[in-house]
Scaffold this motif. Structure first.
Motif, mmCIF file in Angstrom:
data_model
loop_
_atom_site.group_PDB
_atom_site.id
_atom_site.type_symbol
_atom_site.label_atom_id
_atom_site.label_comp_id
_atom_site.label_asym_id
_atom_site.label_seq_id
_atom_site.Cartn_x
_atom_site.Cartn_y
_atom_site.Cartn_z
ATOM 1 N N LEU A 89 -0.402 2.975 -3.170
ATOM 2 C CA LEU A 89 -1.329 4.038 -2.788
ATOM 3 C C LEU A 89 -0.602 5.333 -2.454
ATOM 4 O O LEU A 89 -0.900 6.389 -3.016
ATOM 5 C CB LEU A 89 -2.171 3.593 -1.588
ATOM 6 C CG LEU A 89 -3.028 2.334 -1.773
ATOM 7 C CD1 LEU A 89 -3.867 2.096 -0.533
ATOM 8 C CD2 LEU A 89 -3.914 2.446 -2.996
ATOM 9 N N ALA A 132 -3.733 -0.170 4.242
ATOM 10 C CA ALA A 132 -4.261 0.863 3.349
ATOM 11 C C ALA A 132 -4.652 2.114 4.124
ATOM 12 O O ALA A 132 -4.413 3.242 3.676
ATOM 13 C CB ALA A 132 -5.460 0.318 2.576
ATOM 14 N N THR A 162 0.822 -1.216 0.000
ATOM 15 C CA THR A 162 0.000 0.000 0.000
ATOM 16 C C THR A 162 0.855 1.264 0.000
ATOM 17 O O THR A 162 0.469 2.271 -0.587
ATOM 18 C CB THR A 162 -0.933 0.004 1.218
ATOM 19 O OG1 THR A 162 -0.150 -0.086 2.424
ATOM 20 C CG2 THR A 162 -1.900 -1.162 1.156
#
Length: 731
Positions: free
Chosen positions: A653, A708, A649
């Protein structure tokens, strides 16, 4: 003749300008006040009816105090809160000692400070929500930060004083020092929460080393100096050219000007109200010039230079306060024959009162508190005789009775308290302050404030809650202290929602969102309301769906057969597989259904800077599809997963999105479609204003969700103007 009841006195008349019914307005005002007083009396009677509550109250206070003391040793944020609270208390004490002609008690003054926290801050935030809802923009824009915010803050800080003038029976008998003290206390409460937020948000290694308000080019910008009047001014320490005084000074100066106008309006006509209006404009000018010193137009800064660039504001206030003291004591001496005086007193003046109190403390300590109470209450009686309207006159008998009551309290308690505060101020001064966030106003900090709050453990949050309660309990009763404590934690705990409402206030206009917001607010204000969070979320979603069904027409779609079998499609037509949807969200849109897909950014050399999987320009959403299929793939040599969920992540992300945003705002010169993208794509200018990212991840596990959320919190902290959300299990 003493007027009583809810009817206005005869001199008020029945009709004001424009045909306004003054008597009706007076009845409404009196009705509201009587109802509030009835509620107050009912609450005061509860402990008498249920004595066991007093025992619970005592146990709760002792437990809170002990846990708060333990929290000071265990948690840095608790110590940070104590430091700022002591500085605010020090400013409060300075204001209390300088306003020598005051009639307010310490408790009443502390309530004005609490109103600065519980009332002024929410109203200011709501005002900014409304403004941004009408005209758009962000709270970090110059027009918002340097224009709207100073106006809203300086005006609403006067709200507690305005409510007191409207509803209090003793409002007409206030001294000029009371006006200044009420304004200062309201500003102190507002500044307490503003600076406490800054300290909490800037408590890293730089803040602990150089001070929380230190910047690279300006040095220390917020000054908490012990040997100065009203510390907390804003001024760069390296080549200073402009400053602004602390919130208490601005508000006290405007409030004192209002008191002068109210007292002398009959002699000088209503034009005297120009004085507080000009003082308010001056305060707004100083505040705005400092907030926007590098971005406001030159003509505005020139006007600020004409008014002294903020360096003459405190001196002006002190001169006004000195004038107010002279006028107050001059007026009191006109009725000194009707006031109790000692044999050694010929005139009423502040120096004689100070000498009288010190003499009582040194020679007859048991009478010290009585002398202090006598000095204050005879001033209250004097101003009631001089300026009191029939409402103020109606409470004179009660005041005379209190003046005859002599207290027997431990000798020197007040002086001991002052000594403790002075020592605490020294400790706070040498402990140092903690680096100023880029935000220049309290309402700009909500996103970062919740990011900080979410990183705290349950024990740290509990220590802060109990610490706020214990500190407030030193000066006010149980319920105001409890309200202060829960307000102190509810603001950072709801930072993201408040920030969303400020950026897009229209989201509260729909019935379902309004009901959901009210429900969430109610749950967050109830002690231990977090325990019912899960049930509250389900109830909120149920309310949203129910209200949406009522506000939208039912679609005309065929229903399933009674036997439960699904209808078959047209023969010969292949069945299309619908993308998976989140059943809990009716507004869910799969990234492949976005109007624009495969939009790539490129730089001045025509080099690729990354692409967006899907874009919804109308709703302002970037869609990013992420695959976690190989996340748990085992490395053949190590026998361990090739990467952890957090590593995945952070890369997919956090790092990629951070690079994408920076490229979008700084390096990109245009957009183009990818081979798999749509033929029609939006321009670069169309997507630069989008501030919402929605990630759609095909994997789902508790570890992946936690990782996340950590990555998204880092993005929220670095890009507070953006909104980041994620959906799991999207195929």
């Amino acid at each position: 003749m003493i007027w009583k009841g809810n009817h206005p006195p005869a001199f008020m008349g029945k009709t004001g300008k424009g045909g306004m019914d003054t008597e009706t307005m007076w009845r409404i005002r009196s009705g509201i006040r009587d109802y509030a007083e009835a509620v107050y009396r009912f609450v005061r009677e509860i402990p008498k009816r249920y004595p066991l509550l007093t025992t619970f109250y005592a146990v709760w206070c002792w437990i809170s105090l002990l846990l708060f003391i333990a929290g000071l040793f265990l948690y840095r944020d608790s110590r940070t809160m104590l430091v700022q609270y002591l500085w605010s208390f020090y400013v409060m004490l300075q204001s209390w000692l300088l306003c020598r002609s005051k009639t307010f008690t310490w408790r009443k003054t502390a309530l004005f400070m609490l109103l600065g926290i519980l009332l002024v801050i929410p109203v200011t935030a709501w005002t900014l929500m409304g403004v941004h809802g009408l005209v758009g923009g962000r709270t970090s824009d110059t027009w918002s930060q340097a224009v709207i915010t100073p106006i809203a803050e300086e005006i609403w800080k006067l709200l507690p004083l305005g409510l007191y003038l409207l509803f209090s029976r003793r409002a007409s008998a206030m001294s000029l020092s009371d006006y200044a003290l009420a304004g200062a206390a309201s500003g102190i409460g507002f500044q307490l929460m503003e600076e406490l937020s800054r300290r909490w948000l800037n408590s890293g290694i730089i803040g602990r080393t150089y001070g929380y308000s230190t910047t690279m080019l300006g040095g220390e910008t917020i000054h908490w100096d012990f040997w100065t009047l009203f510390p907390g001014r804003f001024e760069e320490s390296i080549f200073p050219t402009i400053m602004t005084v602390s919130h208490p000074v601005h508000t006290a100066m405007v409030a004192l000007g209002l008191g002068l106008a109210v007292r002398y309006r009959k002699r000088l006509s209503n034009w005297v109200f120009t004085l507080p209006a000009l003082l308010l404009a001056w305060s707004i000018l100083d505040h705005a010039a400092y907030n926007g010193q590098n971005s406001l137009p030159e003509w505005f800064m020139t006007i600020s230079d004409w008014t002294g660039s903020g360096y003459h504001t405190k001196d002006t206030f002190l001169l006004m306060l000195l004038l107010g003291l002279v006028l107050d004591y001059f007026a009191l001496n006109r009725v000194r024959s009707q006031l109790p005086m000692t044999a050694a007193e010929r005139f009423l003046d502040p120096l004689s009162e100070i000498v009288l109190m010190w003499r009582a403390f040194i020679l007859r300590r048991e009478s010290f508190s009585s002398v202090m109470a006598l000095a204050r209450e005879r001033r209250e009686l004097g101003f009631s005789l001089l300026y009191g309207n029939p409402e103020a006159v109606s409470v004179q008998e009660e005041l005379r009775a209190r003046m005859q009551h002599h207290y027997r309290v431990a000798a020197g308690l007040a002086l001991l308290l002052i000594g403790v505060v002075i020592l605490a101020g020294f400790a706070a001064y040498w402990q140092g302050q903690v680096q100023l966030h880029a935000s220049a106003c309290f309402s700009c900090m909500f996103d970062s404030l919740q990011n900080w709050w979410d990183r705290l453990s349950f024990r740290e949050k509990g220590a802060i809650l109990l610490g706020a309660f214990s500190l407030a309990l030193l000066f006010v009763g149980f319920w105001p202290a409890l309200g202060f404590a829960f307000t102190a934690i509810s603001i950072p705990a709801s930072g993201h929602e408040i920030a969303k409402d400020i950026r897009d206030p229209k989201r509260l206009l729909t019935p379902e969102n309004a009901a959901a917001a009210l429900l969430a607010l109610a749950l967050s204000r109830v002690p231990f309301g977090r325990l019912v969070k899960k049930g509250g979320e389900r109830l909120r979603k149920w309310l949203e769906k129910l209200l949406k069904r009522k506000s939208r027409p039912e679609p005309d779609i065929p229903h399933k057969p009674v036997d439960g079998r699904e209808e078959k499609g047209e023969p010969g037509k292949p069945e299309e597989k619908e993308p998976s949807k989140n059943p809990e969200d009716e507004d869910y849109v799969h990234w492949s259904k976005a109007k624009y897909k495969g939009v790539e950014l490129y730089d001045s050399r025509n080099g690729a800077l990354g692409e967006f999987d899907g874009i919804d320009v109308e709703n302002g959403i970037f869609y990013e599809a992420k695959s976690a299929e190989g996340l748990n793939r085992i490395h053949p040599k190590t026998g361990k997963p090739q990467q952890t969920p957090q590593q995945f992540t952070d890369k997919q992300l956090y790092q990629k999105t951070k690079t994408r945003i920076n490229n979008l705002m700084e390096k990109a010169v245009g957009t183009r479609t990818t081979p798999d993208g749509t033929s029609e794509i939006p321009s670069l200018e169309d997507i630069k204003s989008i501030r919402r990212f929605q990630f759609q991840l095909d994997g789902d596990s508790p570890e992946l969700r936690a990782a996340a959320e950590n990555s998204l919190n880092r993005l929220r902290q670095e890009f507070p103007d953006y909104t980041f959300s994620i959906r799991f299990g999207v195929k």
